[in-house]
Scaffold this motif. Structure first.
Motif, PDB file in Angstrom:
ATOM      1  N   GLU A  70       0.751  -1.367   0.222  1.00 45.43           N
ATOM      2  CA  GLU A  70       0.135  -0.091  -0.011  1.00 45.43           C
ATOM      3  C   GLU A  70       0.883   1.263   0.000  1.00 45.43           C
ATOM      4  O   GLU A  70       1.583   1.510   1.023  1.00 45.43           O
ATOM      5  N   VAL A  71       0.728   2.148  -0.991  1.00 42.68           N
ATOM      6  CA  VAL A  71       1.312   3.257  -1.112  1.00 42.68           C
ATOM      7  C   VAL A  71       0.613   4.404  -0.446  1.00 42.68           C
ATOM      8  O   VAL A  71       1.015   5.380   0.153  1.00 42.68           O
ATOM      9  N   ASP A  72      -0.536   4.361  -0.626  1.00 43.90           N
ATOM     10  CA  ASP A  72      -1.685   5.200  -0.163  1.00 43.90           C
ATOM     11  C   ASP A  72      -1.966   5.112   1.700  1.00 43.90           C
ATOM     12  O   ASP A  72      -2.229   4.068   2.148  1.00 43.90           O
ATOM     13  N   GLU A  73      -1.498   6.144   2.239  1.00 47.30           N
ATOM     14  CA  GLU A  73      -1.503   6.094   3.828  1.00 47.30           C
ATOM     15  C   GLU A  73      -2.874   5.761   4.192  1.00 47.30           C
ATOM     16  O   GLU A  73      -2.952   5.120   5.280  1.00 47.30           O
TER      17      GLU A  73
ATOM     18  N   GLN B 213      -4.059   2.673   6.763  1.00 46.23           N
ATOM     19  CA  GLN B 213      -4.679   2.733   7.987  1.00 46.23           C
ATOM     20  C   GLN B 213      -5.948   2.116   7.967  1.00 46.23           C
ATOM     21  O   GLN B 213      -6.315   1.395   8.839  1.00 46.23           O
ATOM     22  N   GLU B 214      -6.699   2.302   7.089  1.00 43.84           N
ATOM     23  CA  GLU B 214      -8.054   1.749   6.902  1.00 43.84           C
ATOM     24  C   GLU B 214      -7.983   0.319   6.962  1.00 43.84           C
ATOM     25  O   GLU B 214      -8.786  -0.416   7.658  1.00 43.84           O
TER      26      GLU B 214
ATOM     27  N   SER C 135     -10.300   3.699  -6.061  1.00 44.60           N
ATOM     28  CA  SER C 135      -9.699   4.453  -4.820  1.00 44.60           C
ATOM     29  C   SER C 135     -10.426   5.643  -4.321  1.00 44.60           C
ATOM     30  O   SER C 135     -10.604   5.780  -3.296  1.00 44.60           O
ATOM     31  N   GLU C 136     -10.876   6.418  -5.478  1.00 43.52           N
ATOM     32  CA  GLU C 136     -11.484   7.529  -5.206  1.00 43.52           C
ATOM     33  C   GLU C 136     -12.770   7.290  -4.172  1.00 43.52           C
ATOM     34  O   GLU C 136     -13.138   7.977  -3.313  1.00 43.52           O
ATOM     35  N   SER C 137     -13.576   6.454  -5.064  1.00 43.49           N
ATOM     36  CA  SER C 137     -14.940   6.424  -4.520  1.00 43.49           C
ATOM     37  C   SER C 137     -14.857   5.514  -2.937  1.00 43.49           C
ATOM     38  O   SER C 137     -15.594   5.819  -2.189  1.00 43.49           O
ATOM     39  N   GLY C 138     -13.681   4.669  -2.983  1.00 38.72           N
ATOM     40  CA  GLY C 138     -13.698   3.769  -1.771  1.00 38.72           C
ATOM     41  C   GLY C 138     -13.128   4.734  -0.579  1.00 38.72           C
ATOM     42  O   GLY C 138     -13.756   4.587   0.471  1.00 38.72           O
TER      43      GLY C 138
END
Lengths: 381, 470
Positions: free
Chosen positions: A181-184, A188-189, A331-334
């Motif tokens: 996972e690159v997106d912080e 976390q989620e 990703s955006e909608s998630g």
């Protein structure tokens, strides 16, 4: 995110209001009356009232799950099947004129009905309060169509064959946790959901046991009351009245204890049960995103290969673009969905914990006044 | 979450010791029983001539003609009976059984209890006596009292039950919760047993009772295996069975006895059912306590995992409330048990003793019948000898007739006496039963009130926490 915004409150939007005003428990099925009030132009009439069975809800849920367009959304969890095994047998016997229901069995059936109506209602309200789900064609059919949905349900099954459903249902935790996972935010989620899901499952199980014990205590009060009445039958008059009064006290205590247990179940146990399922739906979303990422990474590899070989490059490029688009969309909608999920969870917990506490206080106060009144009478005798 | 686990475990271990002192106050109904109001008077002609030692100023001196003096003693006017019942002076004696202490090791170990008697009654040598007694001492006392008084129709309170399983755990040295609970249960039962025994006006004055309460050294009771409270009752019941198998049906001229016997049969069944329901309540309330504690732990873990700060806090506080409620359930389960369940158990055993006393009456009647049959035979034998010429044998026959005439008269008197005693005993029993239940029900309902009031307090404290979630 810290304040409770109004648009989270289900049913707050007057343009589409749904409720289940009553339910009928027939021999082997439950018939829900789904009542809709709407100002939306997409509906033909401003108000509807239709009869739906549990299987219709499941059909609706499955069609939504299988819709590619909703892959980036948290799909509201399907309501569980109504659990009427015991009362159902009784209803069956009643139909054949065999036996009659005791008032305890009747009360239990009422409690089960209360629970199942609540959870089916919330399912529909989740859909109606979501900007995308409320526009779903099948949802509209569910609310509007004044005939039996059985035929439609059968056709849908043949069409999809449950393929996508199986894919989603087998959400693999390993796949999710294995994603680099690159997106912080998603990192976390992911950690939060994996941990929280096991904790809430455990809390649900423990709450269920606690509620069960409460109901057992209420049952015991009932038996004690009966035994006291039996003893009263044989005694001399003064003591007989005393014993009968005691039997009455225990009968009243039973009612309060029973109500306390039901309310605790509705507000606490059902809340935990529901969010266990909702957490699973959120995990399913993460899974779908993880798959999209995996697809994207594969498409990259395929593109490199194609470029090396000099064959089908355009096709590979197109494929890679689409995979990236899909992944970005998810990703955006998630992100939006998971954020509003937290807010929704917090609101629901707050509401239910407050209501549960207020009911506990109310029932305890009732008990106290009932007991004190009885003590006065017994002392004066 | 470790803290939550530790506190919960700590609660479990300290449960007995915290609630012990609380219980001693809460359950003082067992300690004072000051509602009992029979006058204990030394002038009472109830004082039986079977007292083991010493002359007693009350009883008329024994004359050579035994029969007539005994007749004097038992010849009471009906008024005296009523006076005794109506007299309502305070019954001033308090007994407590406390401080169980283990003596010895392994399978020879036993528990010793402190028995403290506080009284202003003059039959006691001091107004405060403290002695140490073990369980077999209590059984020994009961077996003596039963053998002395049961055959006269007195309802002798049964001793607490033996328990091999319970005692073995204690001997083996398990300091766990169940053996602590067992010892407390037994301590309480022994206390109730003594209080019931001294509440009986005749038993209170019995020298064996006085010796039990006062004397620092007590001869070790032997053969208590055979003579446990249950053992005595089993013997009595065996006798009853034998009597029932008799072919001669007793001509019950007194409808009162037939009616009462039926009533006690019914009461036996009803009390057992009631007792079973209450035992079920105790069990389920204990389960509720365990499940509440378990949920509390789980809620705490959920709170730790929750990433929304305010909700996380509220969940932790919910866990704390549930832990407190668990303690409430434990205390309530104690009240369920010690106030109601044990009392009902005592009464189930008492009813067996009552039924035993009715059977003693039947036995007495049978003896009387046998004596009459013998007398008849002796008369027939004498009549035959009238015409034979055997002056020695004739005289012997006449002597035997006189002997059996005496036995018949004694038998009739015994029967009359036991019938009178039973009437009085049953009257006393029913008054006590009604009083006990009235008092206990109110105490129990008050315990429920207390629990609910605490619940209100805890939930009202939690409500603002729930509202603070934002």
């Amino acid at each position: 995110m810290t304040s409770i915004s109004e648009d989270i409150d289900l049913n707050n939007d007057a343009s589409l209001v749904i409720d289940i005003p009553d339910a009928l428990c027939e021999r082997d099925k439950v018939k829900f009356t789904v009542h809709t009030k709407t100002t939306l132009s997409s509906f033909q009439k401003p108000e509807y009232s239709v009869q739906r069975q549990h299987e219709d809800f499941i059909w609706l849920h499955d069609t939504i799950v299988e819709t590619e367009e909703y892959a980036g959304l948290i799909i509201p969890p399907a309501p569980p099947k109504p659990d009427f095994e015991g009362p159902r047998e009784k209803m069956h016997k009643l139909g054949e004129g065999e036996s009659s229901m005791t008032k305890e069995e009747y009360a239990k059936m009422k409690q089960e009905l209360e629970k199942t109506v609540q959870v089916h209602e919330v399912f529909l309200q989740r859909l109606s309060s979501h900007p995308m789900f409320r526009k779903d064609r099948n949802f509209q059919i569910f609310l509007e169509y004044d005939q039996d949905l059985t035929v439609r349900r059968k056709n849908a099954k043949e069409m999809f064959g449950g393929f996508f459903k199986n894919m989603v249902k087998s959400a693999d935790e390993v796949l999710i946790s294995g994603v680099k996972e690159v997106d912080e935010f998603f990192e976390q989620e992911k950690n939060f959901l994996l941990d929280y899901s096991s904790k809430i499952k455990d809390a649900t199980a423990k709450a269920e046991k606690m509620t069960r014990s409460h109901k057992n205590v209420a049952d015991d009060y009932n038996h004690i009351s009966g035994a006291l009445n039996n003893t009263a039958a044989d005694n001399n008059t003064a003591f007989k009245k005393h014993l009968e009064k005691c039997a009455e006290v225990f009968e009243k205590l039973r009612k309060v204890e029973d109500r306390m247990a039901s309310d605790q179940e509705l507000k606490l146990t059902e809340l935990l049960r529901y969010y266990t399922r909702d957490i699973q739906a959120a995990k399913d979303l993460l899974y779908r995103r993880a798959r999209a990422l995996a697809d994207y990474e594969n498409s990259n590899k395929a593109l490199d290969k194609a470029r090396l070989k000099g064959k089908d490059v355009a096709q590979a490029e197109e494929n890679q673009k689409q995979c990236l688009q899909k992944f970005d969309k998810l990703s955006e909608s998630g992100k939006k969905e998971l954020t509003s999920f937290k807010a929704r969870r917090v609101v629901a917990f707050r509401k239910n914990l407050i209501e549960m506490t207020e009911l506990e206080i109310k029932h305890a106060k009732n008990s106290v006044s009932l007991l004190q009144g009885s003590i006065e009478i017994l002392k004066s005798n | 979450s470790n803290d939550a686990e530790n506190t919960a475990a700590h609660h479990r271990n300290t449960l007995q010791f915290n609630t012990y002192s609380h219980r001693k106050q809460l359950f003082s109904v067992c300690v004072t029983l000051s509602e009992a109001t029979e006058e204990v008077s030394l002038d009472s002609p109830e004082r039986q001539p079977i007292l083991s030692d010493g002359p007693s100023p009350v009883i008329t001196p024994v004359t050579p003609v035994m029969i007539s003096s005994r007749a004097d003693v038992f010849d009471r006017s009906p008024d005296q009976d009523e006076d005794e019942e109506e007299n309502r002076d305070t019954f001033d004696i308090q007994i407590s059984v406390s401080d169980p202490e283990k003596v010895g090791d392994g399978m020879n170990a036993y528990m010793v209890y402190k028995v403290l008697t506080k009284t202003s009654l003059s039959i006691f040598s001091r107004d405060e006596v403290c002695v140490k007694r073990r369980f077999s001492d209590f059984l020994g006392l009961h077996s003596k009292l039963a053998s002395k008084y049961m055959h006269m129709g007195y309802i002798v309170p049964p001793a607490p039950e033996k328990s091999i399983v319970g005692m073995t755990k204690v001997k083996v040295g398990k300091e766990d919760l169940s053996s602590v609970e067992f010892v407390e249960k037994r301590r309480s039962a022994l206390e109730r047993y003594l209080l019931r025994t001294v509440k009986h006006p005749a038993l209170l004055k019995d020298p064996d009772v006085l010796q039990f309460l006062e004397s620092s050294e007590l001869p070790r009771a032997v053969s208590t295996q055979a003579l446990s409270g249950a053992g005595i009752l089993r013997m009595v019941n065996k006798a009853a069975d034998a009597v029932n198998k008799m072919t001669i049906k007793m001509n019950e001229s007194d409808a009162w006895f037939e009616e009462k016997q039926q009533q006690f049969e019914n009461l036996d069944v009803q009390l057992r059912k009631l007792h079973a329901s209450v035992e079920s309540l105790v069990c389920h309330r204990k389960e509720l306590s365990v499940n509440t504690a378990s949920f509390a732990k789980s809620a705490a873990m959920l709170g730790n995992s929750e990433d929304h700060t305010a909700l996380s806090r509220a969940l932790s506080q919910l866990a704390e409330v549930e832990e407190k409620i668990d303690q409430l359930h434990q205390d309530q389960a104690c009240a369920d048990f010690y106030l109601i369940s044990e009392l009902l158990g005592d009464y189930v055993r008492l009813i067996t003793a009552v039924k035993g006393v009715f059977d003693q009456r039947m036995k007495t009647w049978a003896k009387c019948q046998d004596a009459q049959v013998m007398l008849q035979r002796k008369r027939e034998a004498e009549a035959k000898l009238q015409h034979a010429n055997k002056p020695d044998k004739l005289q012997q026959a006449k002597d035997e007739i006189r002997e059996w005439e005496g036995k018949v008269q004694q038998g009739e008197r015994d029967f009359e006496q036991i019938s009178k005693n039973i009437r009085r005993e049953v009257g006393r029993f029913e008054k006590d039963r009604v009083k006990d239940f009235r008092v206990v029900i109110i105490k129990y309902l008050e315990s429920l009130v207390h629990t609910q009031q605490q619940m209100i307090k805890y939930w009202e404290a939690f409500l603002p926490e729930a509202k603070a979630i934002a």
